[in-house]
Scaffold this active site. Structure first.
Site, PDB file in Angstrom:
ATOM      1  N   ASP A  22       1.604  -0.652  -8.165  1.00 40.75           N
ATOM      2  CA  ASP A  22       1.851   0.485  -7.752  1.00 40.75           C
ATOM      3  C   ASP A  22       3.279   0.532  -7.069  1.00 40.75           C
ATOM      4  OD1 ASP A  22       0.086   2.731  -6.053  1.00 40.75           O
ATOM      5  OD2 ASP A  22       1.976   2.150  -5.022  1.00 40.75           O
TER       6      ASP A  22
ATOM      7  N   ASP B  22       2.280   5.300  -9.684  1.00 39.16           N
ATOM      8  CA  ASP B  22       3.376   6.412  -9.034  1.00 39.16           C
ATOM      9  C   ASP B  22       4.840   5.783  -9.397  1.00 39.16           C
ATOM     10  OD1 ASP B  22       2.701   4.148  -7.541  1.00 39.16           O
ATOM     11  OD2 ASP B  22       2.176   5.320  -5.868  1.00 39.16           O
TER      12      ASP B  22
ATOM     13  N   HIS C  36      -2.668  -0.131   1.023  1.00 41.17           N
ATOM     14  CA  HIS C  36      -2.078  -0.121   2.311  1.00 41.17           C
ATOM     15  C   HIS C  36      -2.848  -0.435   3.620  1.00 41.17           C
ATOM     16  CE1 HIS C  36       1.777   1.457   0.259  1.00 41.17           C
ATOM     17  NE2 HIS C  36       1.183   2.389  -0.180  1.00 41.17           N
TER      18      HIS C  36
HETATM   19 ZN   LIG Z   1       1.743   4.194  -4.300  1.00 43.54          ZN
END
Ligand SMILES: [Zn+2]
Length: 311
Positions: A166, A250, A129
């Protein structure tokens, strides 16, 4: 043998009580990997100390991030810690740990390009990110993009692909690499979900970006065609000299931060798909916040690498 790059120093990036991106994530994975029946096939390697490569590492960091961003992360650490954004706490050690994480990802590249075999970088903080000019979403520096640019410094490496599985879109990685024809970025992620980016109609400046948004509740039965019909052909067409996987876990059904319904063993299948393309894969840890499914997913990933490599 399979190399896992890890240091206890990665535990020193402290995020406070109740933060999901916590040191215990790594401890759980290490414990799981040490208790599998094939534990002796893992080669545990310390990351190169930052001081041993400070100048080239900082030069690379500055090709990806603005000086003001790097300075901001250092300043927050020097002040004893603080917040980069509402989600992203730092402790006094976090700047040094984030640099060591970058160093570990670079070691992953070296390891894979030397041996031709996969390696796993078990580091934190995560990176996908982090944008050129700001940290966000638990991420300080763009580990995957920096690793890609590091690989491209080698004369034998012309193209690098980054696959980001992810559950969240890697807005930072995509933003940094999407205008560079030498790097392909492909993400499969939940939509709608944080950070709200990663649409299917984004293709990068050179058709080098592929986003596959998945609906909440998706299982491996929807990931299979996504890989078979879109992701693998995209990567195959690009023909990378190295594949970097932003390996977040995740998308597990038990993960508290998202609503995709993968099971830990499903990551073995995703790993198998990638190994069909190349064995030159650097896996680097991104997210994954349910400790049992996180650690079992990493086990499934490495077990697949070993089983394929043994053939
Ligand atoms: Zn993540």
């Amino acid at each position: 043998m399979l190399t896992v790059i890890y240091s206890d120093e990665f535990l020193n990036h402290k995020t406070g009580l109740f933060h999901p991106e916590r040191p215990e994530r790594l401890t759980a994975i290490v414990n799981a990997l040490k208790s599998v029946s094939w534990a002796q096939q893992l080669n545990w390697q310390q990351p190169t100390p930052v001081v041993d490569r400070l100048e080239p590492l900082m030069t690379l960091l500055k090709t990806v991030h603005t000086p003001s961003h790097i300075q901001q992360i250092k300043t927050i650490a020097d002040q004893g810690g603080g917040y980069v954004d509402g989600d992203t706490p730092m402790s006094a050690e976090s700047y040094e740990v984030a640099l060591l994480a970058v160093s570990g990802w670079l070691d992953g590249v070296d390891q894979v390009l030397t041996t031709g075999r996969p390696a796993f970088v078990l580091a934190r903080p995560p990176g996908h990110h982090a944008e050129a000019d700001r940290g966000m979403g638990f991420c300080l520096f763009s580990n995957a993009a920096i690793a890609a640019y590091y690989a491209l410094q080698r004369p034998d490496i012309q193209k690098v692909a980054i696959l980001d599985w992810d559950v969240h879109h890697g807005n930072g990685t995509q933003g940094i690499v999407e205008a560079d024809a030498r790097i392909a970025y492909c993400s499969v992620h939940q939509s709608p979900c944080y950070p709200g980016t990663g649409y299917r109609d984004e293709h990068g400046a050179y058709n080098n970006v592929l986003n596959i948004p998945m609906s909440p509740g998706s299982t491996i039965e929807l990931y299979k065609p996504a890989f078979q019909h879109y992701i693998l052909p995209f990567l195959q067409k690009f023909q990378p000299d190295l594949l970097i996987i932003s390996a977040g876990y995740d998308a597990n059904a038990d993960d508290p931060l998202a609503s995709i319904s993968l099971q830990p063993q499903d990551y073995g299948l995703l790993t198998e798909y990638c190994l069909q393309l190349t064995s030159k894969i650097v896996f680097g840890l991104e997210g994954g916040y349910d400790l049992p499914s996180l650690s079992q997913s990493v086990v499934a990933t490495l077990e697949k690498c070993l089983s394929v490599g043994a053939k």
